[in-house]
Design an enzyme around this catalytic site. Structure first.
Site, mmCIF file in Angstrom:
data_model
loop_
_atom_site.group_PDB
_atom_site.id
_atom_site.type_symbol
_atom_site.label_atom_id
_atom_site.label_comp_id
_atom_site.label_asym_id
_atom_site.label_seq_id
_atom_site.Cartn_x
_atom_site.Cartn_y
_atom_site.Cartn_z
ATOM 1 N N ASP A 20 0.852 -1.194 0.000
ATOM 2 C CA ASP A 20 0.000 0.000 0.000
ATOM 3 C C ASP A 20 0.883 1.237 0.000
ATOM 4 O OD1 ASP A 20 -1.652 2.152 0.435
ATOM 5 O OD2 ASP A 20 -2.798 1.224 2.062
ATOM 6 N N HIS A 135 -5.298 12.330 13.839
ATOM 7 C CA HIS A 135 -6.419 12.143 12.902
ATOM 8 C C HIS A 135 -7.514 11.232 13.461
ATOM 9 C CE1 HIS A 135 -4.264 14.243 9.801
ATOM 10 N NE2 HIS A 135 -3.278 13.346 9.765
ATOM 11 N N ASP A 172 2.170 19.488 12.917
ATOM 12 C CA ASP A 172 2.165 18.489 11.842
ATOM 13 C C ASP A 172 1.595 19.161 10.583
ATOM 14 O OD1 ASP A 172 1.985 15.148 11.595
ATOM 15 O OD2 ASP A 172 0.629 16.228 10.236
ATOM 16 N N HIS A 174 -0.430 17.983 8.439
ATOM 17 C CA HIS A 174 -1.829 17.637 8.161
ATOM 18 C C HIS A 174 -2.736 18.230 9.244
ATOM 19 C CE1 HIS A 174 0.590 14.322 6.334
ATOM 20 N NE2 HIS A 174 -0.267 14.490 5.328
ATOM 21 N N ASP A 265 6.345 16.186 9.436
ATOM 22 C CA ASP A 265 6.132 16.197 7.991
ATOM 23 C C ASP A 265 6.005 17.631 7.496
ATOM 24 O OD1 ASP A 265 3.715 16.495 9.324
ATOM 25 O OD2 ASP A 265 2.854 14.620 8.561
ATOM 26 N N TYR A 305 8.049 11.814 7.800
ATOM 27 C CA TYR A 305 8.313 10.604 7.015
ATOM 28 C C TYR A 305 9.636 10.617 6.280
ATOM 29 C CZ TYR A 305 3.555 10.437 8.474
ATOM 30 O OH TYR A 305 2.443 10.458 9.276
HETATM 31 N N1 Q9C Z 1 -1.256 12.118 -0.934
HETATM 32 C C1 Q9C Z 1 0.049 11.812 9.789
HETATM 33 O O1 Q9C Z 1 0.939 12.515 9.379
HETATM 34 N N2 Q9C Z 1 -2.170 10.147 3.087
HETATM 35 N N3 Q9C Z 1 -0.824 11.211 8.982
HETATM 36 C C2 Q9C Z 1 -2.517 11.333 2.388
HETATM 37 C C3 Q9C Z 1 -2.050 12.408 0.228
HETATM 38 C C4 Q9C Z 1 -2.453 10.091 4.476
HETATM 39 C C5 Q9C Z 1 -0.758 11.434 7.578
HETATM 40 C C6 Q9C Z 1 -2.405 11.115 0.921
HETATM 41 C C7 Q9C Z 1 -1.481 10.847 5.319
HETATM 42 C C8 Q9C Z 1 -1.721 10.623 6.796
HETATM 43 C C9 Q9C Z 1 -0.074 11.556 11.254
HETATM 44 ZN ZN ZN Z 2 1.045 14.561 9.239
#
Ligand code: Q9C
Ligand code: ZN
Length: 675
Positions: A20, A135, A172, A174, A265, A305
């Site tokens: 994935d 999240h 973060d 997001h 990130d 990441y």
């Molecule tokens: N291309 C955290 O950083 N994928 N979660 C998004 C966009 C999910 C991130 C796809 C990213 C989750 C904790």
């Molecule tokens: Zn994030």
């Protein structure tokens, strides 16, 4: 008072068992690489190590439904096919037989960190956890998150430890919509999140991530979203967001505890965030937050990441928690246009709920365009023919001062504060680990200094000034990080004069001098564009030049905070000094907590290289609190928040309008685009 580091190696157990591409970035190496870096830099060894424990199901129920917790408990015995099927019920989630155990450890780590801080075992700390949490929602896993570690810790602090107000800073990249939903109607939690948004084109594509989502019911104004609509944002943008949005709100809110949803990130190199802030930026953000809540700051890992950026950014965060001064920031200290638009929109959305977001003219008085600003800045503020060292000038944009380059290459000196007492007559309440400063001045310097000041006997004068000068040398040579000198009030002005000359002669390329009290500036120094003079306590606001700025000392806590966050720090970050002098001269009338906050906040933009000159007639308590702050302790509270007066707000707006064309970090809104 130390720093806790909470972790448990079992949290490396969960991993992706199938193919994935969306989920593969959340891997066990995130923790192992980070811990390795902390060890190599000797940071882990400086912390109080705390092993994570599993959160109980009652603790998970502070945020999650019993049915959801039971469903997750059941995943421990599923096979891979079943795990993959259940994961598919959620957005961007993978489950592993160890996930439930890891996620309970992650929430438990946040709980233990908060308990260590609230019981006073440590001042602050960091929890390195996975899976992340921000999240996840009452009955849903989301975005790699299973249990909402930070939300659980915040509820625990309030329900079981008597904390009344919690600030959650989600840096973060997001949007932590799980935290937003949990506290949407709760005025005891101020939730701030900045996030890549791109007008909704970026995951999780939520309408409620935009700036106009401000909470609901009693929680109106306690949700603060700062959506970034462009990638590639840099240090200046993140610092501007803190100075002009988060920190004013946070000081007005006055939290008793600060939790950081510390995702990295948002750092350069991260494949998700696509931003360009460097790891050092997180040391600045952390250091600025430590001026809140008596320094009770708990950082809990979320995303991040790019393994190297993650590890380095975590190191920077932990170093700041340990009290080390932040390394200098690279890049132009000029926010992007798009970032200023975002800042402007969140300020507008929050203005109805917070006095610190209200521009002059809001709430009945004049509009900013109608302000009576006593100026046409052109003649005084135009570029002078000889301007060798402005960081903003295009020809010197890439040039960093050699002093700062040095700092980047070698580690800063161990935090240590040298203290000078001119006379031993005044007993000062000093922390035990400050160093007394030795040294002597040259005959010439002493004569120049002592002539107008017959206060001290010649011999005494020689040794006092000598100590001040060698203190400066020590700071400039990075032998000592900062210093404090208590000197007779009649000698402060002359000492300052000699100190500025010595600083500029001995390696400082840019020197910021923040003064309070009655001091005369030497005219030849006031014209030197290597020195930026900022006087707090004038009759009225004025900018004689870009390097020669005065403002009244505001009469309220809100006014004083705006002065620091909207003027002093933006100037300091724009000017990028390699030395700051804080000078509290005769009749300065700054209260100890004000002087402490000023000094604490100024450490960040200058890598800790602050020298304080304080008249020894000030209270013994003042020198003591300043010495502690220089060492990295958190400043005491200013007391209850009171809104800035319209006059103080206007004065600030006038100065900003005159100065922001040059000192770009003063901007709080996007300038109109010239076609
Ligand atoms: N291309 C955290 O950083 N994928 N979660 C998004 C966009 C999910 C991130 C796809 C990213 C989750 C904790
Ligand atoms: Zn994030």
């Amino acid at each position: 008072m130390g720093t806790a580091l909470v972790c448990h190696e079992d949290m490396t157990a969960a991993r992706l068992l199938w193919d994935d591409p969306e989920c593969e970035i959340e891997r066990p190496e995130r923790l192992t690489a980070t811990l390795k870096c902390l060890r190599e830099r000797g940071l882990e060894q400086r912390c109080l190590r705390v092993a994570a424990r599993e959160a109980s199901e009652a603790e998970l129920a502070l945020v999650h439904s019993p049915e959801y917790v039971a469903l997750m408990r059941g995943t421990q015995t599923l096979d891979t096919r079943e795990l993959q099927a259940l994961s598919g019920q959620y957005d961007a989630v993978y489950l592993h037989p160890a996930t439930f155990h890891c996620a309970r450890l992650a929430a438990g780590a946040a709980l233990q960190l908060v308990d260590a801080v609230l019981t006073g075992a440590v001042r602050n700390g960091l929890a390195l956890v996975r899976p992340p949490g921000h999240h996840s929602q009452q009955a849903a896993a989301n975005g790699f998150c299973v249990f909402n570690n930070v939300a659980i810790a915040a509820r625990h602090a309030m329900q079981n430890r008597g904390v009344r107000r919690v600030l959650i800073v989600d840096w973060d990249i997001h949007h932590g919509q799980g935290i937003q939903y949990t506290f949407e109607d709760d005025p005891s939690v101020l939730y701030f999140s900045w996030h890549r948004y791109e007008h909704g084109r970026f995951w999780p594509h939520l309408r409620e991530s935009d700036a106009d989502a401000v909470g609901r019911g009693p929680g109106l104004g306690f949700t603060v979203n700062l959506p970034w609509n462009q990638v590639g944002l840099e240090n200046a943008d993140y610092v501007a967001a803190f100075l002009h949005v988060l920190l004013p709100l946070a000081f007005e809110f006055d939290p008793e505890l600060v939790l950081i949803s510390a995702g990295f990130d948002s750092a350069i190199g991260d494949p998700e965030g696509q931003m360009c802030a460097t790891p050092e930026c997180f040391a600045h953000l952390t250091q600025l937050l430590q001026a809140l809540a008596g320094g009770r700051v708990c950082a809990v890992l979320e995303g991040g990441y790019h393994l190297e950026a993650l590890a380095q950014s975590v190191c920077m965060t932990l170093q700041a928690l340990l009290g080390d001064p932040a390394p200098p920031l690279s890049g132009a200290m000029e926010p992007h246009h798009s970032a200023l638009q975002s800042i402007q929109s969140v300020r507008a959305a929050q203005a109805p709920h917070w006095t610190s977001m209200q521009a002059p003219g809001q709430g009945g008085s004049a509009r900013v365009e109608d302000l009576d600003c006593p100026l046409d800045p052109a003649p005084l503020l135009g570029p002078s023919p000889c301007s060798p060292l402005l960081p903003g000038d295009p020809e010197v944009k890439a040039t960093q001062s050699p002093l700062l380059d040095q700092l980047c290459l070698r580690p800063p000196p161990p935090v240590c504060v040298a203290v000078i007492l001119a006379t031993s007559a005044v007993p000062l309440d000093l922390p035990p680990d400050v160093l007394p400063q030795e040294g002597s001045a040259t005959q010439k310097e002493t004569q120049a200094w002592a002539r107008p000041h017959a206060v001290l006997a010649q011999e005494e004068a020689l040794s006092t000034l000598g100590k001040v000068l060698s203190l400066l040398d020590g700071v400039l040579a990075a032998q000592v990080s900062s210093g404090l000198a208590a000197i007779p009030s009649s000698a402060v002005a002359a000492t300052l004069d000699v100190a500025v000359r010595r600083g500029l002669a001995h390696g400082a390329q840019r020197l910021l001098c923040v003064t309070g009290g009655q001091l005369d500036w030497s005219l030849d120094l006031a014209d030197d564009r290597r020195a930026l003079w900022l006087h707090i306590g004038a009759e009225e606001a004025s900018a004689l030049s870009l390097f020669h700025i005065s403002t009244p000392l505001p009469g309220t806590t809100g006014g004083f905070l705006s002065c620091l966050l909207a003027l002093v720090l933006p100037l300091a970050y724009s000017f990028q000094p390699d030395l700051v002098l804080v000078v509290l001269g005769p009749a300065h009338s700054l209260k100890a907590p004000q002087a402490a906050l000023l000094t604490a906040l100024l450490r960040a933009p200058v890598g800790g290289r602050v020298v304080v000159l304080v008249e020894e007639e000030s209270t013994a308590q003042l020198a003591g609190v300043l010495a502690r702050v220089l060492r990295g302790d958190s400043p005491p509270s200013l007391g209850p928040f009171s809104a800035a007066s319209p006059e103080d707000t206007q004065a600030l707006a006038c100065l900003r309008r005159q100065l922001e064309p040059q000192w770009k970090m003063l901007q709080v809104a996007a300038p109109p685009r010239v076609p």
